[in-house]
Design a protein around this motif. Structure first.
Motif, PDB file in Angstrom:
ATOM      1  N   ARG A  18     -39.140 -82.504  -6.811  1.00  0.00           N
ATOM      2  CA  ARG A  18     -39.433 -81.494  -5.417  1.00  0.00           C
ATOM      3  C   ARG A  18     -40.258 -82.621  -4.333  1.00  0.00           C
ATOM      4  N   ASP A  27     -34.819 -79.248  -5.573  1.00  0.00           N
ATOM      5  CA  ASP A  27     -35.223 -78.317  -6.235  1.00  0.00           C
ATOM      6  C   ASP A  27     -34.517 -77.726  -7.732  1.00  0.00           C
ATOM      7  N   LEU A  28     -34.675 -77.961  -8.715  1.00  0.00           N
ATOM      8  CA  LEU A  28     -33.626 -77.794  -9.745  1.00  0.00           C
ATOM      9  C   LEU A  28     -33.787 -76.431 -10.355  1.00  0.00           C
ATOM     10  N   THR A  79     -35.344 -73.477 -14.448  1.00  0.00           N
ATOM     11  CA  THR A  79     -35.635 -75.054 -14.456  1.00  0.00           C
ATOM     12  C   THR A  79     -35.473 -75.801 -15.779  1.00  0.00           C
ATOM     13  N   ALA A  95     -37.266 -81.701 -24.576  1.00  0.00           N
ATOM     14  CA  ALA A  95     -37.587 -80.354 -25.238  1.00  0.00           C
ATOM     15  C   ALA A  95     -38.836 -80.651 -25.191  1.00  0.00           C
ATOM     16  N   PRO A 100     -48.480 -82.166 -27.589  1.00  0.00           N
ATOM     17  CA  PRO A 100     -49.610 -82.384 -26.312  1.00  0.00           C
ATOM     18  C   PRO A 100     -49.064 -83.685 -25.825  1.00  0.00           C
ATOM     19  N   VAL A 101     -48.752 -83.892 -24.394  1.00  0.00           N
ATOM     20  CA  VAL A 101     -48.868 -84.975 -23.787  1.00  0.00           C
ATOM     21  C   VAL A 101     -49.759 -84.985 -22.497  1.00  0.00           C
TER      22      VAL A 101
HETATM   23  N1  LIG Z   1     -47.347 -82.612 -21.496  1.00  0.00           N
HETATM   24  C1  LIG Z   1     -46.705 -81.851 -22.499  1.00  0.00           C
HETATM   25  O1  LIG Z   1     -47.682 -81.670 -23.318  1.00  0.00           O
HETATM   26  C2  LIG Z   1     -45.331 -81.681 -22.871  1.00  0.00           C
HETATM   27  C3  LIG Z   1     -45.216 -81.544 -24.014  1.00  0.00           C
HETATM   28  C4  LIG Z   1     -43.784 -81.353 -24.603  1.00  0.00           C
HETATM   29  C5  LIG Z   1     -42.974 -81.414 -23.783  1.00  0.00           C
HETATM   30  N2  LIG Z   1     -43.202 -81.396 -22.360  1.00  0.00           N
HETATM   31  C6  LIG Z   1     -41.964 -81.476 -21.329  1.00  0.00           C
HETATM   32  O2  LIG Z   1     -41.897 -82.730 -20.752  1.00  0.00           O
HETATM   33  C7  LIG Z   1     -41.298 -82.501 -19.208  1.00  0.00           C
HETATM   34  C8  LIG Z   1     -42.348 -83.146 -18.328  1.00  0.00           C
HETATM   35  O3  LIG Z   1     -43.568 -82.661 -18.262  1.00  0.00           O
HETATM   36  P1  LIG Z   1     -44.887 -83.387 -17.885  1.00  0.00           P
HETATM   37  O4  LIG Z   1     -45.649 -82.991 -19.294  1.00  0.00           O
HETATM   38  O5  LIG Z   1     -44.547 -84.528 -17.518  1.00  0.00           O
HETATM   39  O6  LIG Z   1     -45.300 -82.273 -16.818  1.00  0.00           O
HETATM   40  P2  LIG Z   1     -45.702 -82.629 -15.150  1.00  0.00           P
HETATM   41  O7  LIG Z   1     -46.454 -83.772 -15.120  1.00  0.00           O
HETATM   42  O8  LIG Z   1     -46.074 -81.282 -14.662  1.00  0.00           O
HETATM   43  O9  LIG Z   1     -44.201 -83.029 -14.733  1.00  0.00           O
HETATM   44  C9  LIG Z   1     -43.351 -81.893 -14.570  1.00  0.00           C
HETATM   45  C10 LIG Z   1     -42.114 -82.696 -13.670  1.00  0.00           C
HETATM   46  O10 LIG Z   1     -41.248 -81.714 -13.249  1.00  0.00           O
HETATM   47  C11 LIG Z   1     -40.775 -81.542 -12.120  1.00  0.00           C
HETATM   48  N3  LIG Z   1     -40.425 -80.158 -11.958  1.00  0.00           N
HETATM   49  C12 LIG Z   1     -41.000 -79.067 -12.016  1.00  0.00           C
HETATM   50  N4  LIG Z   1     -40.416 -77.708 -11.479  1.00  0.00           N
HETATM   51  C13 LIG Z   1     -39.222 -78.725 -10.804  1.00  0.00           C
HETATM   52  C14 LIG Z   1     -38.257 -78.144 -10.194  1.00  0.00           C
HETATM   53  N5  LIG Z   1     -38.084 -76.794  -9.811  1.00  0.00           N
HETATM   54  N6  LIG Z   1     -37.226 -78.790  -9.623  1.00  0.00           N
HETATM   55  C15 LIG Z   1     -37.281 -80.082  -9.719  1.00  0.00           C
HETATM   56  N7  LIG Z   1     -38.334 -80.852 -10.458  1.00  0.00           N
HETATM   57  C16 LIG Z   1     -39.130 -79.799 -10.982  1.00  0.00           C
HETATM   58  C17 LIG Z   1     -42.083 -81.842 -11.310  1.00  0.00           C
HETATM   59  O11 LIG Z   1     -41.865 -82.326 -10.143  1.00  0.00           O
HETATM   60  P3  LIG Z   1     -42.206 -81.516  -8.658  1.00  0.00           P
HETATM   61  O12 LIG Z   1     -43.447 -80.730  -8.927  1.00  0.00           O
HETATM   62  O13 LIG Z   1     -42.479 -82.650  -7.736  1.00  0.00           O
HETATM   63  O14 LIG Z   1     -40.876 -80.902  -8.477  1.00  0.00           O
HETATM   64  C18 LIG Z   1     -42.641 -83.033 -12.056  1.00  0.00           C
HETATM   65  O15 LIG Z   1     -42.327 -84.256 -11.887  1.00  0.00           O
HETATM   66  C19 LIG Z   1     -41.236 -80.907 -19.056  1.00  0.00           C
HETATM   67  O16 LIG Z   1     -39.899 -80.445 -19.383  1.00  0.00           O
HETATM   68  C20 LIG Z   1     -42.112 -80.398 -20.262  1.00  0.00           C
HETATM   69  O17 LIG Z   1     -41.505 -79.260 -20.829  1.00  0.00           O
HETATM   70  C21 LIG Z   1     -44.309 -81.498 -21.794  1.00  0.00           C
END
Ligand SMILES: NC(=O)c1ccc[n+]([C@@H]2O[C@H](COP(=O)([O-])OP(=O)(O)OC[C@H]3O[C@@H](n4cnc5c(N)ncnc54)[C@H](OP(=O)(O)O)[C@@H]3O)[C@@H](O)[C@H]2O)c1
Length: 254
Positions: free
Chosen positions: A32, A54-55, A102, A130, A178-179
């Protein structure tokens, strides 16, 4: 090659975009926050198209697909997603439904539409992000864990369907623990375990995807947790999961 990366404005998605660009893959970036996507596009040395979307709505997903349909995309990275912490009875219903749309519906829609195209071409890579949350139930983050269980099982099943038909299309599902990203701030939680860097996570995911591996789990601890959970009862897994999650709550209060 050309890749569409969702959730490219931050964290894992942004790093996956950087890794793919480093390998000469052209990019279509979506999320977004358009300003973030534009800034990323400027830093990359491959052709990049920025398509804010917006997904969390079916219309948003379909519009995104329509605008890239003619572009001969080879790689779809379904990465956009977020979490929410709190006891189920107390957490916000609208926010949970947005999460389901989402984390699940967008993955469902984009996977289906792009896989149809990939199958026709008999080539293409689908990388679904995932989580290790996909291996377990997640008391105190119940809906988030359930969405990731869905993405994991869906991806595994698609991978087997394609393998059985002798397709060259590959499906991988990335399941990190965790990342370090903005995930915690969005979910309003603190990790109880140290996280890996988003850069490491992205390199691991892209390497596994190109090697056509089905389930990608970085780090020994998550591999052990997944393997070990097979040898204990579901009740035990649930109790351990609750303890892990409630530690996050304690971290939150500090
Ligand atoms: N961080 C962790 O520990 C972790 C661990 C395992 C899996 N994951 C998964 O990794 C993926 C990425 O997460 P991240 O850790 O990189 O978190 P992040 O830094 O918060 O990034 C999340 C991304 O998703 C986008 N997003 C969220 N809602 C959206 C919507 N309605 N439409 C379009 N884009 C949307 C955000 O973009 P905008 O806000 O700009 O739309 C952002 O680019 C997620 O699926 C998360 O569940 C994360």
């Amino acid at each position: 090659m050309k890749a569409l990366v969702t959730g490219a404005s931050s964290g894992i998605g942004r790093e996956i975009a950087r890794v793919l660009a480093g390998q000469g893959v052209e990019l279509i970036l979506t999320a977004r926050r358009a300003d973030r996507l534009e800034a990323l596009a400027k830093e990359l040395s491959v052709p990049v198209r920025v398509l804010p979307a917006d997904l969390s709505s079916k219309e948003g997903c379909l519009a995104l697909y329509r605008s890239v349909q003619e572009e001969d995309v080879d790689i779809l990275v379904n990465n956009a997603g977020f979490g929410l912490f709190g006891p189920f009875a107390e957490s916000d219903l609208d926010r949970e439904l947005e999460m389901i749309r989402t984390n699940i519906e967008a993955v469902q829609i984009l996977s289906k539409l792009f896989l149809r195209d990939f199958r026709k071409k008999n080539r293409g890579y689908l990388l679904n992000v995932a989580s290790s949350a996909g291996f377990f139930p997640g008391p105190l983050m119940a809906t988030y864990y359930a969405t990731k269980n869905y993405v994991l099982r869906l991806s595994e099943a698609l991978s087997e369907e394609l393998r059985r038909e002798g397709s060259q299309v590959s499906v991988s599902v990335f399941c990190p623990g965790p990342v370090e990203t903005e995930f915690n701030d969005v979910a309003d939680v603190r990790f109880s375990l140290p996280g890996i860097s988003a850069e490491y996570a992205a390199r691991f995911a892209v390497r596994g995807m190109f090697r056509r591996k089905r389930v990608l789990v970085p780090g020994v601890s998550m591999k052990l947790a997944r393997f070990g959970s097979r040898f204990v009862s579901e009740g035990m897994v649930l109790r351990m999961a609750y303890r892990m999650q409630s530690r996050k709550q304690e971290e939150n209060r500090k």
